[in-house]
Design a protein around this motif. Structure first.
Motif, short mmCIF file in Angstrom:
data_model
loop_
_atom_site.label_atom_id
_atom_site.label_comp_id
_atom_site.label_asym_id
_atom_site.label_seq_id
_atom_site.Cartn_x
_atom_site.Cartn_y
_atom_site.Cartn_z
N LEU A 274 0.16 2.10 7.14
CA LEU A 274 -0.65 1.53 6.06
C LEU A 274 0.22 0.76 5.06
O LEU A 274 -0.21 -0.24 4.48
N GLY A 275 1.46 1.21 4.90
CA GLY A 275 2.32 0.60 3.91
C GLY A 275 3.29 -0.42 4.44
O GLY A 275 4.19 -0.85 3.71
N GLN A 276 3.17 -0.82 5.70
CA GLN A 276 4.09 -1.82 6.25
C GLN A 276 3.36 -2.71 7.24
O GLN A 276 2.26 -2.39 7.70
N ASN A 277 3.99 -3.84 7.57
CA ASN A 277 3.37 -4.83 8.45
C ASN A 277 3.82 -4.73 9.89
O ASN A 277 3.33 -5.47 10.74
N VAL B 44 -5.95 -4.20 6.39
CA VAL B 44 -5.75 -3.01 5.58
C VAL B 44 -6.97 -2.09 5.66
O VAL B 44 -6.84 -0.85 5.58
N LYS C 175 -6.67 -0.24 8.93
CA LYS C 175 -5.64 0.79 8.79
C LYS C 175 -6.17 1.99 8.02
O LYS C 175 -5.91 3.15 8.38
#
Length: 391
Positions: free
Chosen positions: A144-147, A97, A100
């Protein structure tokens, strides 16, 4: 070279090191994804392969070139953050994170970098590049909000396609006509609209993106002087061949997008590598002898040996996309992937060797086959127009 010139050259080399490290790590990750032995087997390398190549390598290079054009200290914040983000991606101890977030900050700084360039000279291609950087920033925010890379790919395509197309229009504006920038801006907005539609309706957005890219690449092919300089000699012919090859691969990717968002592996692989290898790397190979000397203050003369990695790159894509993805044969996918890695490494080695050897005696003379686009950018961030007959 003066002491000042040597200092300028040395500190710029420091900026390009993170990009080079991202490239090597990205190629290492490519081998791992192909199921082949690789020098480094860091746990998350395969997961971040795409971002290493697109933002850690290509993004840092482009941001460095734009910062050099701006010639202000704050402009170098963007390549610094992108380079640092690339390094953080490959360092397992650093939380993903954090890496990212660094890329989000880097792409945001990159977008803001265009504001003073725009104030310096109001120019449509600059607006297209600003829009492209903003699309790249949107892609990093989504990531940033997902893998996974789901829904990130189209935004990265928008970033590289618009940025490189705008740079191409800057280099050849005199042969494309005075309204070329405005026409490209229209194409850029159609790409952006397609991406926005794709947020809600992925398949419809993919079709619209394919149509927008086909329209753009068709316009570029018709107006780019590379169609004529392909019949020239030396550097002009080499540049034209790489440029036209890039357009072909972009058209192929656009055609694949017309079938809907690429969710299955062969279609996804074909789109990704047609855009980010076929189009992006072909364009980098075409303009390396133009941009890098202006950025790094290092002579990088054209040599015939540059044809070898360029040809291997095209062969690798034919094997990977036709045999591997088209015929669904894993061997073609692996062979094409390995050839792509070889092409990039060989290009780097050839470019470094050419820089070390320095200009040839013939390269020091003005020649009709030497591309006028090798002129460094002016302080305004623009490149002088290219006379008729040059790439």
């Amino acid at each position: 070279m003066s002491a000042r010139g040597r200092r300028g050259r040395s500190w710029r080399l420091l900026w390009i090191l993170p990009a080079g490290l991202s490239l090597l790590a990205g190629l290492d990750a490519a081998l791992l994804l192909l199921g082949l032995p690789a020098p480094v087997t860091a746990a998350r390398l395969p997961e971040v392969h795409g971002m290493l190549m697109v933002l850690g390598f290509v993004g840092t290079l482009i941001a460095l070139e734009r910062a050099t054009a701006l010639a202000r200290w704050y402009g170098f914040v963007a390549p610094a953050l992108l380079g640092l983000g690339g390094i953080a991606l490959l360092a397992d101890p650093v939380p993903l994170v954090v890496a990212k977030a660094l890329l989000v900050a880097g792409t945001a700084a990159f977008t803001l970098l265009y504001v003073p360039l725009w104030r310096r000279q109001y120019d449509a291609p600059l607006l297209v590049q600003l829009l492209g950087a903003a699309l790249g920033c949107a892609g990093t925010v989504i990531w940033l909000g997902q893998n996974t890379m789901d829904h990130v790919l189209p935004w990265l395509i928008g970033f590289v396609v618009l940025t490189i197309a705008a740079e191409r229009v800057e280099l050849a504006r005199i042969t494309m006509g005075p309204n070329a920038g405005n026409r490209l801006l229209v194409h850029a907005w159609t790409v952006t609209i397609a991406l926005i539609v794709g947020v809600v309706f992925p398949d419809a957005g993919s079709v619209l993106l394919g149509l927008a890219l086909l329209a753009m690449v068709g316009w570029l092919v018709v107006h780019d002087i590379a169609r004529r300089t392909i019949r020239a000699r030396g550097a002009a012919r080499y540049m034209a061949a790489c440029i036209l090859s890039g357009y072909v691969w972009l058209a192929i990717a656009a055609g694949a997008l017309l079938f809907g968002y690429p969710t299955d592996q062969p279609a996804y692989d074909a789109v990704v590598h047609a855009v980010f290898l076929g189009y992006t790397i072909s364009m980098i190979m075409a303009h390396a002898t133009t941009i890098l000397p202006a950025v790094l203050h290092i002579d990088l003369p054209y040599r015939g040996a540059l044809w070898v990695p360029a040809a291997i790159l095209q062969l690798s894509l034919v094997v990977r996309l036709w045999v591997g993805d088209g015929l669904n044969l894993p061997a073609g996918w692996q062979i094409g992937g390995v050839l792509g890695v070889i092409a990039l490494l060989l290009f780097v080695v050839t470019a470094v060797a050419s820089a070390v050897l320095g200009p040839r005696s013939a390269a020091k003379k003005t020649s009709p086959t030497r591309s006028a686009s090798m002129t460094p950018r002016s302080a305004s961030g623009q490149t002088p127009d290219i006379p008729e007959g040059h790439a």
